[in-house]
Design an enzyme around this catalytic site. Structure first.
Site, PDB file in Angstrom:
ATOM      1  N   GLY A  26      39.561 103.268  30.339  1.00 31.02           N
ATOM      2  CA  GLY A  26      39.050 103.962  30.839  1.00 31.02           C
ATOM      3  C   GLY A  26      38.441 103.392  32.694  1.00 31.02           C
ATOM      4  O   GLY A  26      38.779 102.924  32.594  1.00 31.02           O
ATOM      5  N   ARG A  27      37.281 104.593  33.067  1.00 35.05           N
ATOM      6  CA  ARG A  27      36.748 104.455  34.852  1.00 35.05           C
ATOM      7  C   ARG A  27      36.006 104.506  34.823  1.00 35.05           C
ATOM      8  O   ARG A  27      35.092 105.274  33.500  1.00 35.05           O
ATOM      9  CB  ARG A  27      37.951 105.210  35.271  1.00 35.05           C
ATOM     10  CG  ARG A  27      37.586 106.521  35.040  1.00 35.05           C
ATOM     11  CD  ARG A  27      38.436 107.252  36.360  1.00 35.05           C
ATOM     12  NE  ARG A  27      40.384 107.490  35.541  1.00 35.05           N
ATOM     13  CZ  ARG A  27      40.941 107.208  36.627  1.00 35.05           C
ATOM     14  NH1 ARG A  27      40.720 107.366  38.069  1.00 35.05           N
ATOM     15  NH2 ARG A  27      42.532 106.916  37.098  1.00 35.05           N
ATOM     16  N   GLY A  28      35.323 103.614  35.597  1.00 32.50           N
ATOM     17  CA  GLY A  28      33.674 103.546  36.010  1.00 32.50           C
ATOM     18  C   GLY A  28      33.416 103.722  37.299  1.00 32.50           C
ATOM     19  O   GLY A  28      34.327 104.854  37.683  1.00 32.50           O
ATOM     20  N   GLY A  29      31.988 103.333  37.410  1.00 33.68           N
ATOM     21  CA  GLY A  29      31.986 103.685  39.330  1.00 33.68           C
ATOM     22  C   GLY A  29      32.893 103.468  40.367  1.00 33.68           C
ATOM     23  O   GLY A  29      32.879 103.530  41.190  1.00 33.68           O
ATOM     24  N   MET A  30      33.739 101.822  39.687  1.00 36.97           N
ATOM     25  CA  MET A  30      34.274 101.302  41.345  1.00 36.97           C
ATOM     26  C   MET A  30      35.466 100.685  40.844  1.00 36.97           C
ATOM     27  O   MET A  30      35.808  99.965  41.245  1.00 36.97           O
ATOM     28  CB  MET A  30      33.170 100.394  41.327  1.00 36.97           C
ATOM     29  CG  MET A  30      32.809  98.769  40.209  1.00 36.97           C
ATOM     30  SD  MET A  30      32.080  97.799  41.711  1.00 36.97           S
ATOM     31  CE  MET A  30      32.765  96.090  40.640  1.00 36.97           C
ATOM     32  N   VAL A  84      40.019 100.301  34.267  1.00 38.50           N
ATOM     33  CA  VAL A  84      40.616  99.405  33.181  1.00 38.50           C
ATOM     34  C   VAL A  84      41.755 100.259  33.052  1.00 38.50           C
ATOM     35  O   VAL A  84      41.933 100.800  32.508  1.00 38.50           O
ATOM     36  CB  VAL A  84      39.438  99.042  32.340  1.00 38.50           C
ATOM     37  CG1 VAL A  84      39.489  97.996  31.528  1.00 38.50           C
ATOM     38  CG2 VAL A  84      38.385  98.293  33.098  1.00 38.50           C
ATOM     39  N   LYS A 118      41.066  95.223  34.853  1.00 37.22           N
ATOM     40  CA  LYS A 118      40.187  95.452  36.035  1.00 37.22           C
ATOM     41  C   LYS A 118      40.896  95.659  37.219  1.00 37.22           C
ATOM     42  O   LYS A 118      40.634  95.159  37.273  1.00 37.22           O
ATOM     43  CB  LYS A 118      38.999  95.170  35.706  1.00 37.22           C
ATOM     44  CG  LYS A 118      38.050  96.420  36.245  1.00 37.22           C
ATOM     45  CD  LYS A 118      36.165  95.634  35.354  1.00 37.22           C
ATOM     46  CE  LYS A 118      35.285  97.087  35.854  1.00 37.22           C
ATOM     47  NZ  LYS A 118      34.529  96.854  35.480  1.00 37.22           N
ATOM     48  N   ASP A 132      23.065  96.258  34.542  1.00 31.61           N
ATOM     49  CA  ASP A 132      23.241  97.173  34.387  1.00 31.61           C
ATOM     50  C   ASP A 132      23.699  97.132  32.150  1.00 31.61           C
ATOM     51  O   ASP A 132      25.127  98.163  32.255  1.00 31.61           O
ATOM     52  CB  ASP A 132      25.047  97.343  34.276  1.00 31.61           C
ATOM     53  CG  ASP A 132      25.363  98.904  35.126  1.00 31.61           C
ATOM     54  OD1 ASP A 132      24.500 100.146  34.427  1.00 31.61           O
ATOM     55  OD2 ASP A 132      26.675  98.983  34.661  1.00 31.61           O
TER      56      ASP A 132
END
Ligand SMILES: Nc1ncnc2c1ncn2[C@@H]1O[C@H](COP(=O)(O)OP(=O)(O)OP(=O)(O)O)[C@@H](O)[C@H]1O
Ligand SMILES: [Mg+2]
Length: 329
Positions: A26-30, A33, A48, A142
């Protein structure tokens, strides 16, 4: 580093700091992973990697290092264990326990609102993780469904085990100036506490507010505040009363509304003292009625008039003496 493919699959197939990158999780804001293999120990890990566009950004680099130190400092059954963090060839990485399952965002998107007992079990696990972090004077900052990883539990009493992850926005409570400035938000605004919106100091009670938004969503199917516009959403967190959970989810007693109202209070002083206090109160409110109603006892049935009046208590035996004898004896 055999079989290294740089494009279009990015680091997949390459070796980074002794880890073979196998697939994206998956991927997030920064960061992105990946599922990877620790080649020294032969075990699967979640790796990550800071997104390449941020590697030269000092603020993001500091946040990345901060996350790894904070997450590694807390040893708790509901916080994802961090194995290692570092930097190699200009790539920042954190190796952590691979959690086989889905994040809570994906679970809610797939299944919609959860059964009340499951929502309460997940809430209690998150509450214990957050209270432990707060005891270390750490604020997560968060808390959201995407940062909750859900995996299979150990037995039917504990059907799921959840982990809180991603302390990327955490910082030492009230003592550091932090990496974000007031008004700069990273990620979703659905769970952000009013004091953070206002640029006031945040502490563990801000996480409690976010947890309450998450718990609300697990029961109602959507977070308490939904607006078309980001500014309207921030305004709602600061000034609007949350909609009644009992109206959003049939079968939820109104006692639960009072608990959510307190956990989602605009002023941190008006909330519960700890996350576990909130969840304990919610459990009690939900146990009074609805699907978790306790099994009625004979006394309840008599009070409701569905059973004949109790038989008169037989006279105690003579040897019982005056203590057990009724007044007429
Ligand atoms: N330890 C882990 N084990 C398994 N999957 C993980 C692990 N950590 C993260 N993931 C998966 O990777 C996804 C992306 O994580 P990441 O923290 O980078 O982004 P995010 O939480 O969605 O956004 P943000 O950057 O705002 O935190 C997660 O939502 C989760 O599905
Ligand atoms: Mg995350």
């Amino acid at each position: 580093m055999s079989g290294q493919v740089v494009q279009p699959s990015g680091p997949i197939g390459t070796e980074i700091a002794g880890y073979r990158v196998d697939r994206e999780l998956g991927r997030g804001g920064m960061a992105v992973v990946y599922c990877a293999t620790d080649l020294r120990l032969g075990r699967t890990v979640a790796l990550k990697l800071l997104a390449p566009e941020y590697t030269r950004n000092d603020s993001f680099r500091r946040r990345f290092h901060q996350e790894s130190r904070i997450a590694a400092a807390i040893d708790h059954p509901h916080i994802v264990p961090v194995f290692e963090a570092g930097e190699t060839d200009g790539i920042l990485y954190i190796a952590m326990c691979y959690v086989h399952g889905l994040d809570l965002r994906a679970v809610l998107d797939r299944d919609g609102p959860l059964p009340v007992p499951a929502a309460l079990r997940i809430a209690a696990q998150l509450a214990s993780a957050l209270d432990a972090a707060h005891e270390h004077d750490l604020v997560h900052r968060d808390v959201k469904p995407g940062n909750v990883l859900v995996t299979e539990g150990v037995d039917s009493e504990h059907p799921e085990h959840v982990y809180l992850t991603d302390f990327g926005l955490a910082k030492k409570s009230l003592s550091l100036t932090g990496f974000t400035t007031a008004g700069e938000f990273v990620g979703t605004l659905d769970y952000v506490a009013p004091e953070r919106v206002a640029g006031r100091p945040v502490d563990g009670r801000s996480d409690l507010y976010s947890l309450a938004c998450v718990v609300y969503e697990t029961l109602a199917g959507a977070p308490p505040f939904r607006r078309d516009d980001d500014l309207e959403l921030l305004w709602a967190h600061q000034y609007d009363p949350p909609p009644l959970l009992s109206e959003e989810r049939p079968g939820i007693p109104s006692a639960a509304d009072d608990i959510l109202r307190k956990a989602l209070a605009k002023a941190p002083d008006d909330r519960f003292g700890t996350c576990l206090e909130f969840v304990t109160a919610l459990r009690a409110a939900l146990a009074d009625s609805g699907p978790r109603r306790r099994t009625p006892t004979l006394v309840d049935a008599r009070a409701a008039g569905t059973l004949p009046a109790a038989e008169p208590v037989p006279a105690p035996p003579a040897w019982a003496g005056p203590v057990l004898k009724g007044p007429e004896a």
